[in-house]
Write an enzyme that holds these catalytic residues in place. Structure first.
Site, mmCIF file in Angstrom:
data_model
loop_
_atom_site.group_PDB
_atom_site.id
_atom_site.type_symbol
_atom_site.label_atom_id
_atom_site.label_comp_id
_atom_site.label_asym_id
_atom_site.label_seq_id
_atom_site.Cartn_x
_atom_site.Cartn_y
_atom_site.Cartn_z
ATOM 1 N N SER A 164 18.191 32.437 13.394
ATOM 2 C CA SER A 164 19.137 31.685 14.238
ATOM 3 C C SER A 164 20.416 32.493 14.446
ATOM 4 O O SER A 164 21.036 32.425 15.513
ATOM 5 C CB SER A 164 19.444 30.305 13.642
ATOM 6 O OG SER A 164 20.214 30.417 12.477
ATOM 7 N N LEU A 169 16.454 40.188 3.671
ATOM 8 C CA LEU A 169 16.482 39.944 2.230
ATOM 9 C C LEU A 169 16.166 41.153 1.356
ATOM 10 O O LEU A 169 16.160 41.046 0.140
ATOM 11 C CB LEU A 169 15.550 38.771 1.904
ATOM 12 C CG LEU A 169 15.927 37.474 2.648
ATOM 13 C CD1 LEU A 169 15.016 36.325 2.251
ATOM 14 C CD2 LEU A 169 17.386 37.089 2.424
ATOM 15 N N ILE A 174 19.280 47.342 0.973
ATOM 16 C CA ILE A 174 19.269 48.484 1.906
ATOM 17 C C ILE A 174 19.235 49.797 1.116
ATOM 18 O O ILE A 174 20.099 50.044 0.271
ATOM 19 C CB ILE A 174 20.520 48.433 2.826
ATOM 20 C CG1 ILE A 174 20.497 47.155 3.677
ATOM 21 C CG2 ILE A 174 20.599 49.666 3.723
ATOM 22 C CD1 ILE A 174 19.316 47.002 4.609
ATOM 23 N N HIS A 225 26.881 36.774 4.405
ATOM 24 C CA HIS A 225 26.414 36.065 3.208
ATOM 25 C C HIS A 225 26.879 34.611 3.303
ATOM 26 O O HIS A 225 28.040 34.355 3.633
ATOM 27 C CB HIS A 225 26.977 36.730 1.951
ATOM 28 C CG HIS A 225 26.393 36.159 0.711
ATOM 29 N ND1 HIS A 225 25.115 36.472 0.279
ATOM 30 C CD2 HIS A 225 26.874 35.253 -0.167
ATOM 31 C CE1 HIS A 225 24.853 35.787 -0.824
ATOM 32 N NE2 HIS A 225 25.906 35.039 -1.117
ATOM 33 N N ASP A 239 25.617 42.498 -1.804
ATOM 34 C CA ASP A 239 26.812 41.685 -1.554
ATOM 35 C C ASP A 239 28.113 42.254 -2.101
ATOM 36 O O ASP A 239 29.034 41.509 -2.425
ATOM 37 C CB ASP A 239 26.619 40.261 -2.128
ATOM 38 C CG ASP A 239 25.356 39.613 -1.608
ATOM 39 O OD1 ASP A 239 25.042 39.826 -0.430
ATOM 40 O OD2 ASP A 239 24.687 38.917 -2.385
#
Ligand code: GAR
Length: 193
Positions: free
Chosen positions: A14, A86, A89, A105, A146
């Protein structure tokens, strides 16, 4: 010449949809490729609907080869946007796109981040801790989950009766509002220097 973005997504996409729509009429930025690690991900249908090239990358290939780098280069990709992607990287991508990979996030980092903290797990943890607010964090990507430089955060108040599903909806709506604009600013600034 337009800057060419690849969106990486593992699921419904989305956010990818909001980003694609935002840049449809842009003179400066174009969504040129969708990459997914899941061949059944709905984001691939979205790519098809918008006539955007798509590529499915298998986890093994992602970590054990540079195939994806060749694909990105063949599409002349300048910047990578993670939108519900998910997998961690790998370093070769970070080196190929230094400070040019951005992630969103669904919480106020540094709280509720790290391995295993994605999607619904985040909202469940926020709920379990009786948090009075949650929000979004948009950050540059480094080699840890993160932990890259934070570019933008936005908060939303939570009510006493908010379930994890309601929290998820509130946060997702913030994502759709802000992520495309923050991407636009980050990409333009990145190529301004
Ligand atoms: C979004 O809420 C995004 O922030 C989250 O996954 C969802 C994807 O939704 N990402 C993470 O949890 C990454 N750690 P979408 O596929 O509908 O865009």
């Amino acid at each position: 010449m337009k800057r060419r973005i690849a969106i990486f997504a593992s699921g419904g996409g989305s956010n990818a949809e909001a980003i694609i729509n935002h840049f449809k009429s842009s003179d400066h930025i174009e969504i040129a490729l969708i990459v997914s690690n899941k061949k059944s991900a709905y984001v691939l249908e979205r790519a098809q609907n918008h006539k955007i090239a798509a590529h499915v990358i298998h986890k093994k290939e992602f970590y054990n080869s540079y195939d994806l780098l060749d694909i990105l280069q063949s599409h002349h990709i300048d910047y990578i946007v993670l939108a519900g992607f998910l997998l961690l990287i790998p370093n070769y991508l970070i080196q190929a796109y230094p400070d040019r990979i951005i992630n969103i996030h669904p919480a106020l980092l540094p709280k509720y981040g790290g391995k295993g903290m994605y999607g619904h797990h985040v909202h469940q943890a926020v709920f379990d801790n009786f948090e009075k607010e949650s929000g979004i964090t948009i950050h540059l990507v480094n080699d840890k989950y993160d932990e890259g430089e934070i570019l933008f955060q936005s908060k939303v108040e939570l009510g006493l009766t908010d379930t994890p599903d309601i929290i998820a909806k509130k946060v997702l709506s913030l994502e759709h509002t802000h992520y495309p604009k923050v991407i636009e600013q980050a990409v333009l600034e990145s190529f301004d220097q």
